[in-house]
Structure formats: structure tokens, C-alpha cells
Design an enzyme around this catalytic site. Structure first.
Site, PDB file in Angstrom:
ATOM      1  CG  ASN A   1      21.896 -18.043 -11.140  1.00 15.45           C
ATOM      2  OD1 ASN A   1      21.552 -18.954 -11.892  1.00 15.45           O
ATOM      3  ND2 ASN A   1      22.379 -16.896 -11.573  1.00 15.45           N
TER       4      ASN A   1
ATOM      5  CE  LYS B   1      26.005 -17.336 -11.716  1.00 16.29           C
ATOM      6  NZ  LYS B   1      27.166 -16.460 -11.634  1.00 16.29           N
TER       7      LYS B   1
ATOM      8  CG  HIS C   1      22.731 -13.131 -13.763  1.00 15.50           C
ATOM      9  ND1 HIS C   1      24.023 -13.045 -14.212  1.00 15.50           N
ATOM     10  CD2 HIS C   1      22.800 -13.549 -12.481  1.00 15.50           C
ATOM     11  CE1 HIS C   1      24.846 -13.427 -13.238  1.00 15.50           C
ATOM     12  NE2 HIS C   1      24.126 -13.738 -12.181  1.00 15.50           N
TER      13      HIS C   1
ATOM     14  CD  GLU D   1      26.963 -15.124 -14.961  1.00 13.99           C
ATOM     15  OE1 GLU D   1      26.102 -16.019 -15.068  1.00 13.99           O
ATOM     16  OE2 GLU D   1      27.760 -15.054 -13.999  1.00 13.99           O
TER      17      GLU D   1
ATOM     18  CD  GLU E   1      23.834 -11.625  -8.665  1.00 12.00           C
ATOM     19  OE1 GLU E   1      24.001 -12.568  -7.891  1.00 12.00           O
ATOM     20  OE2 GLU E   1      23.716 -11.778  -9.890  1.00 12.00           O
TER      21      GLU E   1
ATOM     22  N   GLY F   1      31.737 -14.668  -8.911  1.00  9.16           N
ATOM     23  CA  GLY F   1      32.660 -15.760  -9.213  1.00  9.16           C
ATOM     24  C   GLY F   1      34.124 -15.423  -9.009  1.00  9.16           C
TER      25      GLY F   1
ATOM     26  CB  SER G   1      32.211 -13.933  -4.102  1.00 10.20           C
ATOM     27  OG  SER G   1      32.767 -13.990  -5.397  1.00 10.20           O
TER      28      SER G   1
END
Ligand code: 13P
Length: 251
Positions: free
Chosen positions: A10, A12, A93, A95, A164, A170, A209
Site C-alpha cells: 500500500n 498510500k 483502511h 487512515e 491492521e 508506521g 510495520s
């Protein structure tokens, strides 16, 4: 029976024309691993060029609108993704769930629209640190999954789930093997309850990660059928060792 592993990147909001060389390097190197499905979800504006650069390699989007067309400024439909050559898309996702306030209902509608259009879907779920710390991770993620899952599985396109944990994205932190196994088993149980035998075929990816240094351990865990990789998918040198780890873990 172990499912064929899927390792998806991904990107992003990363990637310019100059990064198509990395897409090419990843697609080229992935040919050595026919027993692993490899895909890259790049920014939508790069999809068509990426598809042209690596014909036959799976290029995906990172989001999709649930409508097929209309007055939705800035949005992209499943048919547009297909038209650009994408074969898959991420939906839900964290985010987007956070920054764009996407609800479970919306994620469900997106997944259905994409599958109906023939796009494979990676549907993301995951808990916040606060939820994890209060011991409610499993029930929260299962409820999120239940409300986000498409109403029916289709024959034309494939659904995968990515677990996730938000606090692992991250940050360099990953969930323990025990926690991952427990969550993936819970997700598998819910998929079975929803889709019966077809739920056994749905791949469950881990994300957050994932790197060369932890991929081997993650791929050993029961019901981990692949990975959704952010930062470490941007460069072939970081991503390909993860694909290699998936190839070794098979069977
Ligand atoms: P990182 O691998 O950078 O933690 O990102 C994970 C992710 O959000 C993939 O969708």
C-alpha cells in the site's frame, strides 16, 4: 490447507512517475515467486502508467466510491479503477476510516461495489491502542468486520481481509504472535459464520510495520495468509525480502 499467500503493498500518498522504476523492479523480481500473489496499490493517478509499465502484474487502488457514477467530486468508481487497469482495491483502511470518517456501512458498500465490478478487495479492520489496552480488541474488530463485510461473496472477484492494528501502522511496533493468532482465528470464525465453507478461502492478511526482519515470524502464524505492507513496499530492496519470506512459509 494453507492458502496461497498474498503480499500487497500500500503506497498510500507516495509515488511519482520516477517511482515507476520501483514498480517495475518489484514486478520483475516477483516472477521468481509464482507461489505468492504480489500486488501494489499505488496512488490512483499512477495506476494506468503502472499497469502499462508492468502488464499482467496486479496493480490496485487504495479506495473506491460505492456509486458507479455521479456528482462525487474527487471520487473514483470501481469501473474507473477497472478502466485504468486495476485488478484490486483496498477499502476501509484505518487512515480513511479516521481522516475521512468512513463508517462500516460505507466500507461495506464500497466492498460490494468493487466486487460487483470484478475488482478483488482487501478490506481492512483494526483496533486503536486504547481499545487494545482496555482488552476489547477482539470484540471491537469482530464487530467492525461484521458490519463492514459485503453481504455476499462473489465468484467473479476475491475478498481478502487485512487485520491492521492502528497502533502498529508506521510505528515499528507489531502485535505479538499470540495476539495476531487470536485475532486471525476470530476473523476466520466470523468469515465462516457469514460465508460458510467459502469463508475458509478468504485470505486474512496482517498489516502494521511488516518488514523483512519480522516477516518470517509473522508468516508462521496460523491463519496469516499474507501481509499488507506500507512503508516497506516502496522500494524493491525492502519489499522483496518480505515476498521471499512468504514464499518460504508456504505449506
Ligand atoms: P506500515 O507497513 O508502514 O506500518 O503500514 C501498514 C499499512 O497501513 C498498510 O496498509
Amino acid at each position: 490447507m494453507a492458502l496461497k499467500k498474498l503480499v500487497a503493498g500500500n503506497w498510500k500518498m507516495h509515488g511519482l512517475s520516477s517511482d515507476l522504476a520501483e514498480v517495475q523492479a518489484i514486478a520483475e523480481a516477483s516472477r521468481q515467486y509464482p507461489d505468492v500473489d504480489v500486488a501494489l496499490c499505488v496512488p490512483s493517478i499512477l495506476i494506468e502508467r503502472a499497469v502499462r509499465a508492468v502488464p499482467g502484474f496486479a496493480i490496485g487502488g487504495q479506495d473506491v466510491h460505492h456509486s458507479d457514477k455521479g456528482a462525487h467530486t474527487g471520487c473514483i468508481s470501481a469501473q474507473m479503477l477497472r478502466d485504468a487497469g486495476a485488478t484490486l482495491t483496498i477499502v476501509g483502511h484505518s487512515e480513511r476510516r479516521e481522516a475521512q470518517r468512513e463508517s462500516d456501512d460505507e466500507v461495506c458498500a464500497k466492498a460490494q461495489a468493487a466486487l460487483a465490478c470484478g475488482l478483488n478487495v482487501i478490506l481492512c479492520v483494526g483496533e486503536s491502542l486504547q481499545v487494545r489496552e482496555t482488552g476489547k480488541a477482539i470484540e471491537t474488530v469482530v464487530a467492525q468486520l461484521e458490519a463492514s463485510l459485503p453481504h455476499q461473496a462473489t465468484e467473479e472477484a476475491e475478498l481478502a481481509i487485512a487485520y491492521e492494528p492502528i497502533w502498529a501502522i508506521g510505528t515499528g511496533q507489531i502485535a505479538t504472535s499470540v495476539d495476531i493468532a487470536e485475532m486471525h482465528a476470530a476473523v476466520r470464525g466470523r468469515l465462516g459464520a457469514r460465508y460458510g465453507g467459502a469463508g475458509e478461502e478468504v485470505r486474512i492478511l496482517y498489516g502494521g510495520s511488516v518488514k523483512a526482519s519480522n516477516a518470517t515470524e509473522i508468516f508462521q502464524i496460523a491463519d496469516v495468509d499474507g501481509a499488507l505492507v506500507g512503508g516497506a513496499s516502496l522500494k524493491a530492496a525492502d519489499f522483496m525480502p518480505i515476498v521471499a519470506a512468504a514464499a518460504e512459509a508456504r505449506g
